[in-house]
Design a protein around this motif. Structure first.
Motif, PDB file in Angstrom:
ATOM      1  N   MET A   1      12.682  27.643  93.092  1.00  0.00           N
ATOM      2  CA  MET A   1      12.336  26.101  93.020  1.00  0.00           C
ATOM      3  C   MET A   1      12.276  25.572  91.482  1.00  0.00           C
ATOM      4  O   MET A   1      11.360  26.117  90.798  1.00  0.00           O
ATOM      5  N   ASN A   2      13.534  24.913  90.839  1.00  0.00           N
ATOM      6  CA  ASN A   2      13.324  24.566  89.754  1.00  0.00           C
ATOM      7  C   ASN A   2      12.396  23.306  89.603  1.00  0.00           C
ATOM      8  O   ASN A   2      12.048  22.684  90.553  1.00  0.00           O
ATOM      9  N   LEU A   3      12.256  22.845  88.065  1.00  0.00           N
ATOM     10  CA  LEU A   3      11.350  22.170  87.822  1.00  0.00           C
ATOM     11  C   LEU A   3      11.923  20.660  88.277  1.00  0.00           C
ATOM     12  O   LEU A   3      10.873  19.761  88.761  1.00  0.00           O
ATOM     13  N   ILE A   4      13.352  20.358  88.230  1.00  0.00           N
ATOM     14  CA  ILE A   4      13.829  19.070  88.984  1.00  0.00           C
ATOM     15  C   ILE A   4      13.386  18.853  89.997  1.00  0.00           C
ATOM     16  O   ILE A   4      13.116  17.771  90.694  1.00  0.00           O
ATOM     17  N   THR A   5      13.659  19.964  90.928  1.00  0.00           N
ATOM     18  CA  THR A   5      13.376  19.638  92.501  1.00  0.00           C
ATOM     19  C   THR A   5      12.070  19.520  92.622  1.00  0.00           C
ATOM     20  O   THR A   5      11.392  18.665  93.449  1.00  0.00           O
ATOM     21  N   LYS A   6      10.990  19.942  91.886  1.00  0.00           N
ATOM     22  CA  LYS A   6       9.374  19.889  92.006  1.00  0.00           C
ATOM     23  C   LYS A   6       9.131  18.473  91.770  1.00  0.00           C
ATOM     24  O   LYS A   6       8.380  17.809  92.489  1.00  0.00           O
ATOM     25  N   VAL A 310      20.139  21.188  82.019  1.00  0.00           N
ATOM     26  CA  VAL A 310      21.642  21.748  81.713  1.00  0.00           C
ATOM     27  C   VAL A 310      21.848  22.715  80.487  1.00  0.00           C
ATOM     28  O   VAL A 310      22.474  23.754  80.581  1.00  0.00           O
ATOM     29  N   PRO A 311      21.196  22.489  79.435  1.00  0.00           N
ATOM     30  CA  PRO A 311      21.346  23.501  78.404  1.00  0.00           C
ATOM     31  C   PRO A 311      20.775  24.843  78.885  1.00  0.00           C
ATOM     32  O   PRO A 311      21.555  26.149  78.542  1.00  0.00           O
ATOM     33  N   THR A 316      22.699  30.257  80.980  1.00  0.00           N
ATOM     34  CA  THR A 316      22.434  31.472  81.985  1.00  0.00           C
ATOM     35  C   THR A 316      24.029  31.460  82.404  1.00  0.00           C
ATOM     36  O   THR A 316      24.337  32.812  82.850  1.00  0.00           O
ATOM     37  N   GLN A 317      24.847  30.761  82.893  1.00  0.00           N
ATOM     38  CA  GLN A 317      26.286  30.754  82.995  1.00  0.00           C
ATOM     39  C   GLN A 317      26.972  31.535  81.982  1.00  0.00           C
ATOM     40  O   GLN A 317      27.873  32.427  82.549  1.00  0.00           O
ATOM     41  N   SER A 318      26.751  31.470  80.955  1.00  0.00           N
ATOM     42  CA  SER A 318      27.515  32.102  79.752  1.00  0.00           C
ATOM     43  C   SER A 318      27.030  33.423  79.650  1.00  0.00           C
ATOM     44  O   SER A 318      27.699  34.336  79.606  1.00  0.00           O
ATOM     45  N   VAL A 319      25.821  33.933  80.200  1.00  0.00           N
ATOM     46  CA  VAL A 319      25.181  35.054  80.152  1.00  0.00           C
ATOM     47  C   VAL A 319      25.867  35.949  81.309  1.00  0.00           C
ATOM     48  O   VAL A 319      26.417  37.085  81.308  1.00  0.00           O
ATOM     49  N   LEU A 320      25.981  35.070  82.406  1.00  0.00           N
ATOM     50  CA  LEU A 320      26.731  35.609  83.597  1.00  0.00           C
ATOM     51  C   LEU A 320      28.136  36.008  83.385  1.00  0.00           C
ATOM     52  O   LEU A 320      28.754  37.083  83.934  1.00  0.00           O
ATOM     53  N   THR A 332      30.156  25.522  73.924  1.00  0.00           N
ATOM     54  CA  THR A 332      30.764  24.695  73.208  1.00  0.00           C
ATOM     55  C   THR A 332      30.155  23.423  73.198  1.00  0.00           C
ATOM     56  O   THR A 332      30.373  22.281  72.457  1.00  0.00           O
ATOM     57  N   ALA A 333      29.812  22.989  74.418  1.00  0.00           N
ATOM     58  CA  ALA A 333      29.133  21.580  74.672  1.00  0.00           C
ATOM     59  C   ALA A 333      28.028  21.433  73.692  1.00  0.00           C
ATOM     60  O   ALA A 333      27.257  22.098  73.230  1.00  0.00           O
ATOM     61  N   LYS A 334      27.936  20.007  73.140  1.00  0.00           N
ATOM     62  CA  LYS A 334      26.955  19.819  72.165  1.00  0.00           C
ATOM     63  C   LYS A 334      25.630  19.588  72.768  1.00  0.00           C
ATOM     64  O   LYS A 334      25.441  19.030  73.855  1.00  0.00           O
ATOM     65  N   GLN A 335      24.881  20.187  72.189  1.00  0.00           N
ATOM     66  CA  GLN A 335      23.150  20.477  72.670  1.00  0.00           C
ATOM     67  C   GLN A 335      22.369  19.581  71.993  1.00  0.00           C
ATOM     68  O   GLN A 335      22.550  19.082  70.636  1.00  0.00           O
ATOM     69  N   ASN A 336      21.196  19.180  72.600  1.00  0.00           N
ATOM     70  CA  ASN A 336      20.183  18.367  71.889  1.00  0.00           C
ATOM     71  C   ASN A 336      19.446  19.344  70.771  1.00  0.00           C
ATOM     72  O   ASN A 336      19.827  20.674  70.622  1.00  0.00           O
TER      73      ASN A 336
END
Length: 581
Positions: A1-6, A310-311, A316-320, A332-336
């Motif tokens: 369960m991730n942080l947002i769900t909690k 999201v970051p 995670t997706q890039s590692v996969l 490539t997406a702009k990150q904070n």
């Protein structure tokens, strides 16, 4: 369960007790409102029923007075003046008295008197006449709703009959000296029902039997009939004075006040949702406010999700993707600001991994090229011996033209197959090679009819070498050669946007459905099959060059032969190992 769900679960957990407490208090408030409304409606219904009973009872008293009035009693006894003038005066006096009785109440009514012995009928309004047979049939001592003629019109009225003397049988006119008919027009009850109907919520009506009821002027008669039919009013003695019924997925409060004096029931019903509209409105307001608070909480969680989750998910997706072999994966997406350094370090690491893997990948490409050449070497035709034997036979017979034709076609055929410097060709060159092969075979068999019909847009397209010839060879060897009569081979093409098809169809002996199904399974096998090696090689090479969605498909046709479809999707360019080197 991730942080947002909690976080979202926490928001709902905080709101749940508030919602439960409100629902409990709202339920109690609704019960109090319903109880107070029921008390008020019952009191009003009881009052209106008393008004109806008192008015009808008052009219009944007047009717009894009529039967005992001296003037009426004199005519009832048959004492008719001999003088016509006196007789007319007496009748006029009786009519005036009846008129006074009818004016004694604010309700519209008519009082009529019938003297059976004299066959005389007198009324407070328009003249009336009676048929003793009809009068006997409808003579009763209770209030009934029926149609009566009034001033040339037919109106409905509440009717009751009073007979004198009271000891005589109610339906025996031979023993009756006077019959009093009291008509209370239905407009009186309708007007009373209209005054009882408030704000258009309730819908009262007066009921006696399924075919005898009285509605207010704005009543919904289909709904009333449905209530009478479903609730069984007037027939079920166990009905409650107050109940809740459901019609057409809608709840109604229904009130029943039966009158023992009249034999009628005053019925009123009102949609429950209209009664509870204020409470429902406050409930909806609470729900809206709660939903707004939940929305704000979800928005806050979403902002946290976009700036943190999201970051992390992108990483995670890039590692996969790197794990799956997609070494060109980059973020490539702009990150904070908090994740910029981490993303930059990941992209540098991915670039180094890609550089190392490409060295290994080039070696794999060369290995695949070797496999492709091996596959092509397996597709070399096995008919060289037969061709040479044909040339020898023709030479012994001194038939030069067939020898020349066979030699030229055989030379073209082997010139094409032995060129290993290029692994690709055009559709036009492949068809020319297939033509040479068919001519060689036709010199031996002499029964092959061969046609091609491909769109011009396909002729200069690049395909792997030796792609169509194995299909034609299979059609001749396994389809046409076993037949005693001549055979036909048609090669057609279809260019449908980005999908290309080359179709080879013959009218040979074909195969059964089970054999065709088995052949399809062998073509999809991962390892090389023992039989149909040529078709399996073609299918594998199509997939090597054009991807997994390309391939070879086999269908049976109505003529008995087979249709083999080579299908692939147009790409910007062939893979590196398929290009001409």
């Amino acid at each position: 369960m991730n942080l947002i769900t909690k976080m979202i679960l926490l928001i709902f957990a905080l709101m749940a007790p508030v919602i439960v407490i409100y629902l409990y208090s709202n339920q109690k408030s609704t019960q109090v409102v319903e109880e107070q409304i029921n008390i008020a409606n019952r009191n009003r219904l009881s009052h209106y029923l008393n008004v109806i009973e008192e008015t009808m009872e008052q009219v009944s008293v007047y009717a009894n007075i009529v039967t005992k009035d001296p003037d009426f009693a004199e005519l009832a006894a048959g004492a008719v003046p001999a003088n016509g003038y006196d007789y007319t005066a007496m009748v006029g006096t009786i009519e005036r008295k009846l008129g006074l009785f009818s004016l004694s109440t604010s309700w519209m009514n008519r009082i009529s008197v019938y003297f059976p012995a004299l066959k005389l009928a007198v009324s407070s309004q328009t003249p009336v006449s009676y048929s003793e047979k009809d009068l006997t049939d409808r003579l009763s001592t209770g209030w009934t709703l029926r149609s009566v003629p009034v001033g040339g019109l037919t109106k409905r009225a509440f009717t009751r009959y009073f007979v004198g003397p009271s000891s005589s049988g109610a339906a025996d006119l031979s023993k009756t000296s006077i019959v009093v008919e009291v008509n209370l027009m239905e407009d009186n009850i309708v007007s009373l029902l209209n005054s009882f109907k408030t704000k258009g919520n309730n819908d009262p009506f007066f009921y006696r039997s399924p075919g005898e009821y009285l509605l207010n002027s704005s009543s919904d008669e289909p709904t009333v009939q449905e209530i009478i039919r479903s609730y069984n009013i007037g027939e079920n003695s166990r009905l409650k004075n107050q109940d809740i019924i459901r019609l057409h997925n809608k709840q109604y409060l229904i009130y029943l006040f039966p009158s023992e004096k009249l034999g009628w029931t005053l019925v009123d019903y009102v949609p429950l949702q209209d009664i509870l509209a204020p409470v429902t409105g406050s409930k909806h307001l609470f729900y809206f406010t709660s939903g707004l608070l939940l929305l704000f909480g979800v928005v806050a969680a979403f902002l946290l999700y976009t700036h943190v989750q999201v970051p992390i998910r992108s990483l995670t997706q890039s590692v996969l993707q790197l794990k799956q072999g997609r070494f060109s994966a980059r973020i490539t997406a702009k990150q904070n600001r908090d994740f910029q350094l981490l993303v930059a370090q990941f992209n540098e690491m991915a670039a180094e991994i890609q550089h190392l893997v490409e060295k290994v990948y080039l070696g794999d490409i060369r290995a695949k090229e070797a496999v492709m050449k091996q596959l092509q070497s397996q597709i070399n035709p096995h008919f060289l011996y037969n061709s040479l034997a044909f040339i020898v036979s023709m030479a012994k017979l001194n038939r030069t033209p067939p020898i020349v034709s066979m030699a030229h076609n055989l030379a073209d055929y082997y010139r094409y197959t032995t060129r290993n410097d290029r692994m690709v060709t055009t559709v036009r060159e492949e068809l020319a090679f297939v033509t040479s092969y068919v001519e060689v075979m036709n010199c031996q068999l002499g029964k092959i009819h061969y046609e091609t019909n491909l769109p011009d847009s396909m002729l200069d397209m690049t395909i792997p070498r030796l792609l169509i010839q194995p299909i034609v060879e299979n059609a001749i060897v396994h389809g046409i050669e076993p037949k005693s009569e001549a055979g036909q081979i048609y090669i057609t093409g279809a260019d449908e946007q980005d999908i290309l098809r080359v179709i080879v169809e013959d009218n040979g002996v074909g195969m059964t459905a089970s054999e065709a199904s088995e052949l399809r399974e062998r073509l999809q096998a991962a390892g090389e099959p023992g039989q149909s090696c040529g078709l399996w090689n073609v299918n594998q090479r199509l997939r090597y060059h054009f991807g997994e969605d390309a391939g070879l498909f086999i269908e049976t046709v109505a003529s008995g032969g087979l249709r083999v479809v080579l299908q692939w999707r147009v790409k910007d360019e062939l893979p590196h190992f398929a290009k001409e080197r």
